[in-house]
Scaffold this motif. Sequence first.
Motif, PDB file in Angstrom:
ATOM      1  N   LEU A  66      -0.019  -4.495   5.137  1.00 12.84           N
ATOM      2  CA  LEU A  66      -1.445  -4.324   5.290  1.00 12.84           C
ATOM      3  C   LEU A  66      -2.206  -4.909   4.125  1.00 12.84           C
ATOM      4  CD1 LEU A  66      -1.858  -0.775   6.395  1.00 12.84           C
ATOM      5  CD2 LEU A  66      -1.879  -2.696   7.884  1.00 12.84           C
TER       6      LEU A  66
ATOM      7  N   VAL B 246       2.781   1.207   4.695  1.00  9.38           N
ATOM      8  CA  VAL B 246       1.335   1.312   4.628  1.00  9.38           C
ATOM      9  C   VAL B 246       0.818   1.324   3.299  1.00  9.38           C
ATOM     10  CG1 VAL B 246      -0.354   3.028   5.393  1.00  9.38           C
ATOM     11  CG2 VAL B 246       1.547   2.499   6.938  1.00  9.38           C
ATOM     12  N   ALA B 247       1.477   2.307   2.550  1.00  7.08           N
ATOM     13  CA  ALA B 247       0.702   2.728   1.224  1.00  7.08           C
ATOM     14  C   ALA B 247       0.845   1.241   0.216  1.00  7.08           C
ATOM     15  CB  ALA B 247       1.577   3.783   0.724  1.00  7.08           C
ATOM     16  N   THR B 248       1.992   0.555   0.514  1.00  9.50           N
ATOM     17  CA  THR B 248       2.296  -0.331  -0.424  1.00  9.50           C
ATOM     18  C   THR B 248       1.362  -1.554  -0.111  1.00  9.50           C
ATOM     19  OG1 THR B 248       4.534   0.080  -0.508  1.00  9.50           O
ATOM     20  CG2 THR B 248       4.158  -1.937  -1.278  1.00  9.50           C
TER      21      THR B 248
ATOM     22  N   LEU C 154      -1.465  -1.317   1.224  1.00  9.49           N
ATOM     23  CA  LEU C 154      -3.064  -1.119   0.759  1.00  9.49           C
ATOM     24  C   LEU C 154      -3.093  -1.286  -0.495  1.00  9.49           C
ATOM     25  CD1 LEU C 154      -3.567   2.275   2.782  1.00  9.49           C
ATOM     26  CD2 LEU C 154      -4.957   0.027   3.139  1.00  9.49           C
ATOM     27  N   GLY C 155      -2.054  -0.956  -1.530  1.00  9.86           N
ATOM     28  CA  GLY C 155      -1.937  -1.350  -2.854  1.00  9.86           C
ATOM     29  C   GLY C 155      -2.047  -2.576  -3.305  1.00  9.86           C
ATOM     30  N   LEU C 156      -1.402  -3.440  -2.384  1.00  7.41           N
ATOM     31  CA  LEU C 156      -1.387  -5.002  -2.442  1.00  7.41           C
ATOM     32  C   LEU C 156      -2.942  -5.467  -2.464  1.00  7.41           C
ATOM     33  CD1 LEU C 156       0.814  -7.193  -2.777  1.00  7.41           C
ATOM     34  CD2 LEU C 156       0.380  -7.633  -0.568  1.00  7.41           C
TER      35      LEU C 156
ATOM     36  N   LEU D 237      -5.608  -3.697  -3.181  1.00 16.41           N
ATOM     37  CA  LEU D 237      -6.337  -3.244  -4.159  1.00 16.41           C
ATOM     38  C   LEU D 237      -6.089  -3.977  -5.230  1.00 16.41           C
ATOM     39  CD1 LEU D 237      -6.209   0.670  -4.450  1.00 16.41           C
ATOM     40  CD2 LEU D 237      -8.052  -0.883  -4.402  1.00 16.41           C
ATOM     41  N   VAL D 238      -4.910  -4.230  -5.591  1.00 21.64           N
ATOM     42  CA  VAL D 238      -4.477  -4.912  -6.698  1.00 21.64           C
ATOM     43  C   VAL D 238      -4.778  -6.564  -6.774  1.00 21.64           C
ATOM     44  CG1 VAL D 238      -2.449  -6.193  -8.105  1.00 21.64           C
ATOM     45  CG2 VAL D 238      -2.268  -3.569  -7.302  1.00 21.64           C
TER      46      VAL D 238
ATOM     47  N   LEU E  46      -7.490  -7.489  -4.743  1.00 27.12           N
ATOM     48  CA  LEU E  46      -9.086  -7.704  -5.339  1.00 27.12           C
ATOM     49  C   LEU E  46      -9.431  -7.479  -6.575  1.00 27.12           C
ATOM     50  CD1 LEU E  46     -10.442  -5.346  -2.112  1.00 27.12           C
ATOM     51  CD2 LEU E  46     -10.862  -7.728  -2.399  1.00 27.12           C
ATOM     52  N   GLY E  47      -8.632  -6.559  -7.291  1.00 25.35           N
ATOM     53  CA  GLY E  47      -8.976  -6.391  -8.719  1.00 25.35           C
ATOM     54  C   GLY E  47      -8.678  -7.551  -9.608  1.00 25.35           C
ATOM     55  N   LEU E  48      -7.359  -8.024  -9.126  1.00 20.55           N
ATOM     56  CA  LEU E  48      -6.917  -9.156 -10.128  1.00 20.55           C
ATOM     57  C   LEU E  48      -7.677 -10.361  -9.710  1.00 20.55           C
ATOM     58  CD1 LEU E  48      -4.227  -9.863 -11.732  1.00 20.55           C
ATOM     59  CD2 LEU E  48      -3.368 -10.742  -9.670  1.00 20.55           C
TER      60      LEU E  48
ATOM     61  N   ALA F 299     -11.003 -10.959  -9.081  1.00 20.97           N
ATOM     62  CA  ALA F 299     -12.160 -10.763  -9.680  1.00 20.97           C
ATOM     63  C   ALA F 299     -11.766 -10.928 -11.270  1.00 20.97           C
ATOM     64  CB  ALA F 299     -12.602  -9.322  -9.435  1.00 20.97           C
ATOM     65  N   LEU F 300     -11.066 -10.339 -11.774  1.00 23.22           N
ATOM     66  CA  LEU F 300     -10.662 -10.688 -13.298  1.00 23.22           C
ATOM     67  C   LEU F 300     -10.633 -12.143 -13.539  1.00 23.22           C
ATOM     68  CD1 LEU F 300      -8.333  -7.993 -14.816  1.00 23.22           C
ATOM     69  CD2 LEU F 300     -10.652  -8.353 -15.043  1.00 23.22           C
TER      70      LEU F 300
ATOM     71  N   ALA G 249     -13.737  -4.545 -11.728  1.00 22.69           N
ATOM     72  CA  ALA G 249     -12.501  -4.971 -10.978  1.00 22.69           C
ATOM     73  C   ALA G 249     -11.298  -4.481 -11.526  1.00 22.69           C
ATOM     74  CB  ALA G 249     -12.459  -6.397 -10.632  1.00 22.69           C
TER      75      ALA G 249
ATOM     76  N   LEU H 194      -0.630   2.957  -7.790  1.00 26.24           N
ATOM     77  CA  LEU H 194       0.175   3.309  -6.699  1.00 26.24           C
ATOM     78  C   LEU H 194       1.337   2.685  -6.736  1.00 26.24           C
ATOM     79  CD1 LEU H 194       0.080   4.463  -3.607  1.00 26.24           C
ATOM     80  CD2 LEU H 194      -1.193   2.557  -3.133  1.00 26.24           C
ATOM     81  N   PHE H 195       1.350   1.229  -6.946  1.00 20.80           N
ATOM     82  CA  PHE H 195       2.821   0.394  -7.044  1.00 20.80           C
ATOM     83  C   PHE H 195       3.662   1.187  -7.980  1.00 20.80           C
ATOM     84  CE2 PHE H 195       0.955  -3.830  -5.976  1.00 20.80           C
ATOM     85  CZ  PHE H 195       1.106  -3.648  -4.682  1.00 20.80           C
TER      86      PHE H 195
END
Lengths: 307, 359, 356
Positions: A40, A93-95, A97-99, A101-102, A104-106, A108-109, B329, B339-340
Amino acid sequence: MDFSSINPALLIASLMVSATPILLAAIGEAVVEKSGVLNLGVEGMMIVGAVVGFIVAVNTDTPLLGFVCAAIISGIFSIIFGMLTQYLKSNQVATGLGLTLVGLGLSALLGRPYEGMKSPTLKALEIPFFSDIPVLGKMLFSHDLMIYFSIFLVTSVWWFLKYTHAGMVLRAVGENHDAAHALGYKVVRVRMLAIMFGGATSGLGGAYISLARVPQWTEGMTAGAGWIALAIVVFASWRPWRVLFGAYIFGGVTVLQLNLQAAGASIPVEYLSMSPYLITIVVLVIISSRGNQGAPASLGRPFHASS
Amino acid sequence: MFKLEKRPQQSQKWIYLSPFLAVLITMISGGILFAALGENPFEAIRIIFWDPLFDPNFASYSRPQLLVKAGPLILIAIGLSFGFKAGVWNIGAEGQYILGAIFGASVALAFYPMESKFIFPLMIIAGALGGFLWGLIPALLKAKLNTNEILVSLMLVYVAESILASVSQGLLKNPDGYGFPGSRNLQNYESAANVEIIANSGMHWGVLFAFITVIVSYIILTKHIQGFNIQLTGQAPRASKFAGVNPTANIVFCLGISGALAGLAGMFEVSGPSGQITIEFNSGYGFTAIIVAFLGRLHPIGIFLSGLLIALTYIGGELAQLMLGLPGASIQLFQGMLLFFLLATDLFANYKVKIGADN
Amino acid sequence: MYIKSVIAGAIASLGVAAAALAADVKVGFVYVGPVGDYGWTYEHDQGRLAVEEHFGDRVETVYQELVPEGADSERVMTQMALQGADLIFTTSFGYMEPTINVAKKFPDVKFEHATGYMRADNVSTYSARFYEGRAIQGHIAGKMTKTNKVGYIGSFPIPEVVRGINSAFIHARKVNPDVEFNIVWIYTWFDPAKEADAATALIEQGCDVVLQHTDSTAPQAAAEKAGGVITFGQASDMAMFKPMPRVSSIIDDWAPYYIARTQAVLDGTWTSTDTWDGIGPGMVGIGEITSAVPADVKAEALAMKDAIASGDYHPFTGPINKQDGSVWLAAGETADDGTLLGMNFYVEGIKGDVPQ
C-alpha cells in the motif's frame, strides 16, 4: 453548452499525459500483487521518485538522468517494505501505510530547497512521418519518451507474465506460496524482486509528475495518484492490458473535468472524481462473486517457510 | 545469517517491551535526522516530547490540546483494534470519520437556528450511524461475497472525500459565507457545539467518549463472550467455526463498531475543534489511528497510551515547526519511522531469533 | 513542579529563547502556501523580511508555512501568541474565523487578517485592490489575443476572485468586442498539478491568454510548454518566465504596510483598522511589461496605470450592466466599495454562472 471547442485529438493526447504516472505505478504494483504481496506504499514510493527525479534533473539539467535515478532510489526505498514484510514478517497493510508516511515526509524534507524552481522537461519526440499524420499524429505520435516507454513496459510485463518461465514462477508464488516453496522456488527472493520492480516503476511515475506533467516540485504533489494506481490494478483484475486501459480511462478524469468546465459545461466535479473508486468496488464485487478468479490467492498473506 | 523460529505463542515480554524499544530507536534516529538538518538534536527532541507537557509558556495550552488530538485517535483506534484482532482489516476509517461528520453536521444544520437540548444527542446518534453505514458496506461485501475488505474500505475513503468536497460546496455550504466553500460554524451554534466539559481542559464530549470506550472495550475483550469470539476468529479461524462463532456476525460487528466509533470521532471533531465541514476537513486521523492501534498492541489501555503519545508528536511537531523552523513533514516522517521500528521489533515477539546456526 | 520548570527554563535559555528576549516586538506570520511558491506567500514573506531589515534587532519575526485553513490554523496562531508574539498577520481568507476566535483569547495581542471582512478591537483587516491590476491585464489580454479566447483559472468563487474576473473582462471587451472568457474553478489556492492541468485544458480550448487567480507558477510553465500563449504573474512578479509567456504581472507589495503596522505596535499607537489600498499607495505594483507586448499597447497600459494611480480613473466606471442585462452602474457612475467587497455576480457578456 458547446463541446465543439473540445478537440478530441488534443484531449486524448493530454489524457495520456495525465494518465502516465498512474499507469507506470500501476503496472509495477500489478507485478507486486501477482507475486502475492500487497504494497500500500505506492503513494510514498511515487513521491520519493518525484522529488529525486526533480533534484537530479535540476542539478544535472538532464531529465532522463532524473528518471533513471528516481527509479533506482524508489526501488531501494521499497526494499524497506520488502525487508520488513518478507524477512521480518511484518503486517503488509501497516508496513505499506508506513512506507507512504515516510515517503511523504522524506520527500518534503529533501525537496524543500527546490520548491518553486523550474525544471528542464522532456522534449516531445516527433516521430518522423507518423507525427505528420493529421489527427492521429498529434494524438499518438508527438509524445515524450516516457509515454512510449510506459506502453513498452506494459507490453513487456504482459509478455513476461505470460510467456517466460520466470513469469510463471512469479504467478505460482502469488497463487500458492506453500506449494511454490515445496517445488523449490525461492518465494522470498521472487517477492523481493517484484517489490523492487514495483518501487522502480512507481518512482518513474512520480518523476513523470514532477518532470513532465506539472513540471515543478511541491510537497505532496502526487496528491493521491498512488491510491488511484492501487485501485486500477484491482479494476484491471491484475491484467497488464487492462491496467493500461484503466489508467487511460481513470487517470484522465481530472483533465476531462477541467476540459468540460473550460468548454462551459457545469459537470459536478465530485461525481467524476469518485467514479474510479466506485467502479473499482463494483469490479471487486464481480471478481469475488465469481469466486475470486484472477486474484492472486496468496495476496497479502504472510509467508513463513515452515519446513 | 540469522534464522527465525516461530514461537508457539507470542512472547508476552516482547509484546510489552517492543513499543518502548521502538520509541527509543525512533528518538535516536529522529535525533540523527534533525542533526542532519542542521538542528541541535537534543533541543529538537526536547521541544517535541518535553515542551508540550512542561514548558512554562506552552504547557497550559498544549496539555489540553493533547487531549483534543488524542480523543479522535483513541476512539478510532479502539474500533479498529476489534477488527484487527479478528483479522478484519478496516483501513477505511478515514472515510467513516468523514461520513460521521457529514451526518452529524447535517442534523445540526437541518435544525439551525432552533435551540434545543435534543439536537446534540441526535447529532451523536447520526454521527455514529453515518460511520456505521459506511463501515457496513465492506462488511456486507466481505461477509456475503468474500470481497477483499482492505481494498473496498480504502476505496470508500476516496468516495467519502468526494462527497465531502461536494457537500462543502453545495448542500451544506454556509449561505452567508460569500461563496467560500464550507458549512456554518457549529461552534457558534449553541445547541450543536461540542463544548469543553471543563473549561480550558481540552476535555470535550468526544474525549470523554473516547475514555468511556477504552473502559467498555476493555471489559468486552476480557470479560465478554464477544471478545473471546473475536480473538478466536483472528487466531484460529477454523476452530472458531467449530466453536459456533457466526463469521458473518463477527465481521459485521467488527467493521460496524469501528465504523460507528470513527463516525463518532468525526462528529465530535466537526462540532468541536474544527467547527465546520470544509473540503479539507479530514486530516488523516483515520490513517494515523492505524499506527495508534498497532503501537498500542490492539489493547485498550495500550491504545490509550499510544494515542496520547502520537498526539504528543503532533503538538510537539507543530511547536518544533514554530521554534526551529523544522518542516511539518518531518513529523510525518517521525510517525512513519515509529511504525516501521515497531513492526520490526515485533519480530522478537513472534519469533525466536537465532544467529549463526543454519541447519 | 518548581524544580521541573527551573530545569526546563534553564534548558530553554540555552536555545532560541535567548534571542527572543532581545527584541522589543515579536511579529508572527501565518502562511497558507510555502514561502517558495513565488506567488502569494512568497510576497508576504518578502514583506516579513522587509520588516526584519527595517527594524533590525528591535523586532523579531516568526512564521509558519503551509498552514491549513481550519482547526490547525487556530492552534498555530495560539502557539504564536503564547510564544510572545505581539502582532500576528494571518494571510489567507480562510483564516478569518480562526483569527477572530484566537483574538478573543488574547486581547493584548494584535491581529491583522488579510482579505477578510471580520474585525474586532484587536483585529484589523487589510487587502489590496488587485482589481486595479486586473484592469490593466484585461486591456493587454484583449489587445493581444488572436483567438479571442481568454482563459481564467479561478480558485474559489469568493468576491475577491469574481471582482478580478469582472475587472479583467470589462477592460478586455472594451478594446476587443469579440473576446470571450473561459473560466475554470479549481477550489484551491495552491496546487501546481491542478493549476497546470487547468492551464493546459484552457490552452487546448483555444485560449491564447491565460489569467490565474492561484498562487503557483505552474500555469506559466504550462503556457511556456504550449508556446504562443501569454500569461501574467500573479501576486508576485514570476520574473523567471519573462519575456514570454509572462508579459506583465500584478505584484503585491506588503512591505510598507507591514512596516507601518509594526511601527504602530512599537509606538503603542496600533488601532483596529480596515485598509484597502491599490496602485496609488503602492500596495499593488505592475511588473515590467515585456517586449512581447507591442509598444502602443504597452503605452496604453501604462497610461491606464497612471490614471488609476492618480485616482482619475476607476476600473468599475459605468455604464456597466450585470450579466442578466440589468443596469448596475449608470454612465459615469463608479462602484462603491461595499458592492465591490460583496461582489457575487458577473457583468454582462461573461458566460456561465458564479458557482453558488
